[in-house]
Write a protein that holds these residues in place. Structure first.
Motif, short mmCIF file in Angstrom:
data_model
loop_
_atom_site.label_atom_id
_atom_site.label_comp_id
_atom_site.label_asym_id
_atom_site.label_seq_id
_atom_site.Cartn_x
_atom_site.Cartn_y
_atom_site.Cartn_z
N GLY A 85 -7.26 14.07 0.05
CA GLY A 85 -7.77 12.68 0.27
C GLY A 85 -9.45 12.67 0.11
N ARG A 86 -9.88 14.07 -0.06
CA ARG A 86 -11.37 13.75 -0.01
C ARG A 86 -11.82 13.05 -1.24
NH1 ARG A 86 -15.48 19.09 0.91
NH2 ARG A 86 -17.43 17.80 0.01
N TYR A 87 -11.57 13.47 -2.31
CA TYR A 87 -12.04 12.91 -3.63
C TYR A 87 -11.16 11.97 -4.13
CZ TYR A 87 -14.71 17.00 -3.40
OH TYR A 87 -15.40 18.16 -3.13
N VAL A 88 -11.52 10.66 -4.61
CA VAL A 88 -10.85 9.41 -5.15
C VAL A 88 -11.69 8.78 -6.41
CG1 VAL A 88 -9.65 8.88 -3.06
CG2 VAL A 88 -11.93 7.68 -3.75
N MET A 148 0.87 -1.33 -0.03
CA MET A 148 0.10 -0.05 0.03
C MET A 148 0.97 1.18 -0.04
SD MET A 148 -3.66 0.52 1.61
CE MET A 148 -3.75 -0.76 2.73
N PHE A 149 0.52 2.20 -0.86
CA PHE A 149 1.40 3.50 -0.88
C PHE A 149 0.36 4.57 -1.14
CE2 PHE A 149 0.98 4.14 -5.52
CZ PHE A 149 0.58 2.73 -5.92
N ALA A 150 0.82 5.91 -0.42
CA ALA A 150 0.09 7.15 -0.57
C ALA A 150 0.11 7.78 -2.08
CB ALA A 150 0.64 8.00 0.32
N ILE A 151 -1.09 8.16 -2.36
CA ILE A 151 -1.31 9.07 -3.71
C ILE A 151 -2.02 10.24 -3.21
CG2 ILE A 151 -2.77 8.92 -5.73
CD1 ILE A 151 0.08 7.69 -6.23
N GLY A 152 -1.65 11.35 -3.27
CA GLY A 152 -2.21 12.49 -2.89
C GLY A 152 -2.86 12.19 -1.44
N GLY A 153 -3.83 12.48 -1.06
CA GLY A 153 -4.18 12.23 0.36
C GLY A 153 -4.61 11.01 0.66
N ALA A 154 -4.82 9.85 -0.11
CA ALA A 154 -5.47 8.68 -0.01
C ALA A 154 -4.33 7.61 -0.08
CB ALA A 154 -6.37 8.58 -1.16
N GLN A 155 -4.67 6.29 0.08
CA GLN A 155 -3.94 4.96 0.12
C GLN A 155 -4.45 4.26 -1.25
OE1 GLN A 155 -1.67 4.06 2.40
NE2 GLN A 155 -1.85 6.32 2.90
N ALA A 156 -3.35 3.60 -1.79
CA ALA A 156 -3.67 2.84 -3.13
C ALA A 156 -2.80 1.61 -3.16
CB ALA A 156 -3.05 3.85 -4.33
N VAL A 157 -3.30 0.54 -3.66
CA VAL A 157 -2.84 -0.93 -3.74
C VAL A 157 -3.01 -1.69 -5.01
CG1 VAL A 157 -4.62 -2.10 -2.44
CG2 VAL A 157 -2.31 -2.83 -2.27
#
Ligand SMILES: [Zn+2]
Length: 241
Positions: free
Chosen positions: A116-119, A1-10
């Motif tokens: 992280g509000r919008y994904v 898992m890694f950070a993209i903008g203010g969110a988490q991606a995997v």
């Protein structure tokens, strides 16, 4: 898992699931001929690992974008991009679901705003890229209110330009509207660079490309490749606020 903008991606791979060959083992696609019970179990394995409900898509190579709203997270919409405003869930005290895109050579694109509000999760295959699914998703994100927030993207593993051989006619057709997709294989035959085209479309929309996977689905034994092993399963990219 890694950070993209203010969110988490995997991005998942073939490991850790229960599907039998040729779908071994973490196949997440119901539409590819695998045992439904195994796919359902694999999806539960992923949801448990990231501790979120997951919204999946019934992907049809379109430019159709669906906004995921509270009360509708159990639905699997027919579309090729999902957008979510996490605030709509938090305001109601609900857990924010993860958005998933399934691929096996197509380009999985995950987007998150700096806050992280919008994904968003996008299925960007050849047809989707030509139909401008990335631009359409950017339009929906901005309409939802993400316009004031910097958007970041992660481009996951896909078939690379050297491996994605197509006919001369197909390359001519696609590059007419997408010159960035022009490529050749290692042998010099016509090919398409889907990853490059996705990157160009993201930049056109003012979205910062913060991560690009160098892995090629066709060359890596750890990933599903529709071109290489047909039939085969699907791995996924997931984004969560
Ligand atoms: Zn390759």
């Amino acid at each position: 898992m890694f950070a993209i903008g203010g969110a988490q991606a995997v991005f998942t791979n073939r490991k850790g699931g229960v599907s039998l060959p040729p779908y071994d083992t973490l196949n997440l696609g119901f539409h590819v001929g695998d045992d439904d019970a195994a796919v359902a179990r694999n999806r539960r394995i992923v949801a448990r690992a990231i501790e979120r409900d997951v919204v999946w898509m019934n992907q049809v190579h379109s430019a159709r974008v669906e906004v995921v709203r509270p009360g509708h997270t159990h639905v699997t919409p027919t579309c090729d991009a999902l957008v979510c405003d996490a605030e709509e869930f938090r305001r109601l005290g609900l857990n924010v679901p993860a958005l998933a895109v399934m691929v096996a050579d197509c380009v999985p694109v995950l987007i998150a705003s700096a806050s992280g509000r919008y994904v968003a999760a996008i299925h960007a295959g050849r047809a989707g890229i030509v139909r401008r699914v990335i631009a359409e998703t950017a339009r929906v994100l901005k309409r939802a209110g993400a316009g004031g927030d910097t958007l970041h993207a992660a481009i996951g593993p896909s078939i690379c330009a050297h491996c994605y051989e197509v006919g001369e006619d197909m390359r001519a057709h696609v590059t007419q509207s997408l010159p960035e997709a022009w490529a050749t294989t290692r042998l010099g035959t016509p090919a398409l660079d889907l990853r490059g085209a996705a990157q160009a479309q993201l930049r056109e929309e003012g979205i910062a490309v913060s991560f690009i996977s160098k892995r090629c689905t066709y060359e890596s034994g750890e990933l599903y490749s529709h071109r290489r092993y047909h039939p085969t399963g699907r791995f996924a990219g997931l984004i969560m606020s």
